[in-house]
Scaffold this motif. Sequence first.
Motif: not given
Length: 385
Positions: A117, A121, A123, A133, A154, A173-174, A177
């Motif tokens: 990840t 982030s 999660h 996270t 990121f 991933l987002e 974020q």
Amino acid sequence: MSHLFPTYARWEVEPDFAEGSIMTGKDGKKYLDFTSGIGVCNLGHRPEVVQTAITNQLNQFWHVSNLFTQEQQETAAKKLAAAAELDFVFFSNSGAEANEAAIKLARKATGRETIITFNQSFHGRTFATMAATGQDKVKQGFGPMLQTFMYANFNEIETLEQVMDEDIAAVMLEIVQGEGGIHPATQTFLNKVQKLCHQNGSLLIVDEIQTGIGRTGKAFAFQHYQLQPDIITCAKGLGSGMPIGAVVAKKELKDVFGPGSHGSTFGGNPIAIAAAIATMDTIFKESFLNEVQQKSEYIVNKLQELLGDVPEVKGIRHLGLMIGIEVKGNLPFLLKELRDQRLLTLPAGENVLRLLPPLTVSITEIDQAVATIAAAIKALSKTAV
């Protein structure tokens, strides 16, 4: 004396009634709500179409357990899978549970343990999603985390390349974020992430908990980038306030979650499913999503016009109606000042004012909110903090 654990820093506003974009407090004051329940009430408070669907289901049955075939679940799953351009759905009660299920699905499907990840982030707060996270503050005080998560930076593909190999089960991933400060991914970064996953036989999981269900002007945010994820997760906006989450995955993963492999007593509850169907029927219309994109362009242009040259503003970032204004001043003071001016907004990251208005917000309401924000931010420089 409250008998609730003090897990939330409560605001001074106590809701009494809410409809559309307006929340009325018990003190009789009316607030323009640009939080949407933290990205949940995408159709505003108590949308009539959803309320009607919930009422109809209340008059049929509330809960029977997932031992029974339920036509409504099949209908909701078909709509969700079609919108995500994927195939199979598992319903949960929340975003954290959806991410937990996605983690289990990826590990079981690949026979691998490690998931990558990204720093900053968010999660969830279950033990696995807390470990996933990329923010230490979420993990403090809970002892050693699960050791099967690794972290990259990121939008910096080099840091992912350093840890990516054929032992990686998935990259999670987002697209934006959210809790990390409203940071959208770049097209180049996402293209390379997807390529690395393909090269190493790893799955790509996209966490759409906050970005999904129309928030960015597409059904899901990954669709702005022409990605083809193996798994996505969604929750927040799916039920218009009813607790529901979902994992949506490609057909190759169908048999990984066979009987007994995963479950949820309340997952896909009939009331929440009724709300989800009505919500999707409204939001997933092309005309509705086009309006979201038009409103996004309008509000961001307005913000740039009024705040572009204000020294207290470091930047404005957005995707659709998910907007972050990074400020130099005291963010808690700003949030309180906006509440005093009857505008509800959110924090994100270190010093970012987060705006998550209902997707049904009017231009008049946007103008009102932008004017209030501009005045409050300009006043920051006059405070001695």
